[in-house]
Scaffold this motif. Sequence first.
Motif, PDB file in Angstrom:
ATOM      1  N   TYR A  12       0.926  -1.317   0.035  1.00  0.00           N
ATOM      2  CA  TYR A  12      -0.143  -0.061  -0.093  1.00  0.00           C
ATOM      3  C   TYR A  12       0.899   1.255   0.095  1.00  0.00           C
ATOM      4  O   TYR A  12       0.601   2.287  -0.902  1.00  0.00           O
ATOM      5  CB  TYR A  12      -0.966  -0.053   1.186  1.00  0.00           C
ATOM      6  N   TRP A  15       2.769   1.686  -3.383  1.00  0.00           N
ATOM      7  CA  TRP A  15       2.076   1.904  -4.469  1.00  0.00           C
ATOM      8  C   TRP A  15       1.816   3.400  -4.391  1.00  0.00           C
ATOM      9  O   TRP A  15       1.901   3.998  -5.310  1.00  0.00           O
ATOM     10  CB  TRP A  15       0.665   0.989  -4.369  1.00  0.00           C
ATOM     11  N   LEU A  29      -7.647   7.825  -2.807  1.00  0.00           N
ATOM     12  CA  LEU A  29      -7.620   6.576  -2.215  1.00  0.00           C
ATOM     13  C   LEU A  29      -9.319   6.213  -1.785  1.00  0.00           C
ATOM     14  O   LEU A  29     -10.026   7.127  -1.538  1.00  0.00           O
ATOM     15  CB  LEU A  29      -6.922   6.766  -0.888  1.00  0.00           C
ATOM     16  N   HIS A  33      -8.565  -0.080  -1.988  1.00  0.00           N
ATOM     17  CA  HIS A  33      -6.956   0.043  -2.647  1.00  0.00           C
ATOM     18  C   HIS A  33      -6.232  -0.602  -1.520  1.00  0.00           C
ATOM     19  O   HIS A  33      -5.314  -1.268  -1.678  1.00  0.00           O
ATOM     20  CB  HIS A  33      -6.630   1.505  -2.848  1.00  0.00           C
ATOM     21  N   SER A  60      -8.266   0.525 -10.584  1.00  0.00           N
ATOM     22  CA  SER A  60      -6.864   0.655 -10.045  1.00  0.00           C
ATOM     23  C   SER A  60      -6.362  -0.813 -10.104  1.00  0.00           C
ATOM     24  O   SER A  60      -5.186  -1.165  -9.540  1.00  0.00           O
ATOM     25  CB  SER A  60      -6.398   1.416  -8.979  1.00  0.00           C
ATOM     26  N   LYS A  61      -6.859  -1.758 -10.245  1.00  0.00           N
ATOM     27  CA  LYS A  61      -6.555  -3.221 -10.168  1.00  0.00           C
ATOM     28  C   LYS A  61      -5.227  -3.508 -10.833  1.00  0.00           C
ATOM     29  O   LYS A  61      -4.241  -4.221 -10.258  1.00  0.00           O
ATOM     30  CB  LYS A  61      -7.551  -4.415 -10.474  1.00  0.00           C
ATOM     31  N   LEU A  64      -2.509  -1.574  -9.440  1.00  0.00           N
ATOM     32  CA  LEU A  64      -1.742  -2.169  -8.037  1.00  0.00           C
ATOM     33  C   LEU A  64      -1.391  -3.459  -8.265  1.00  0.00           C
ATOM     34  O   LEU A  64      -0.203  -3.909  -7.610  1.00  0.00           O
ATOM     35  CB  LEU A  64      -3.020  -2.305  -7.099  1.00  0.00           C
TER      36      LEU A  64
END
Length: 204
Positions: A12, A15, A29, A33, A60-61, A64
């Motif tokens: 986390y 990223w 955010l 996330h 955002s998969k 991430l």
Amino acid sequence: PLLALMLEQSHYKFWRYIFTDQHGAKPLLAPHHKIIADTLDKVFTGEIARLIINLPPGYSKTELAVNAFIAHGLAMNPKAKFIHTSYSESLALENSTKARDIVLSDAYQQLWPMDIRQDKNSKSAWYNQDGGGLYTAAAGGQLTGFRAGYAGEGFTGAFVIDDPIKPDDAFSDKIRGDINQRFTNTFKSRLMTESVPIILIMQR
């Protein structure tokens, strides 16, 4: 450096650090996330070896769990070997380029100095001086001769699959059957050991 150690221990935080550097602004955010990032930490530690992430587009998969995940894995272990596939070769190559751009960024290099070999530096395959890196192909493309991970302790790499079929093709029994068979007969055979993680990312 202390910052590098802190970022290595939290996907986390890693990223967020990389996102801010790449985009010039902090990410907007949302709770998902943190959930995805915390789950990917369990992949790094070996607690999870088979992970499926299902989310709608725009969450955002890929950022991430593909681009930042690969760069983070190489920060933790420069020898880590990754394979990445997608239904679209252009999408897979785009993700490969973005992961490499993270690794080559000043923010990354200041904490984890890493040279990309000039003889192994293309959109489809790039490797560093320690032998770690990424091989990329379409989900139906050639994977022979490449393996995810290596025989060793701890995190050694992963096989990352992002949208193995087009969303519209999910309604086709034949196409679903073909990719399921390829997963069983081809994808799994590209793992150096059974413990090498597989991450499957799909739309829901």
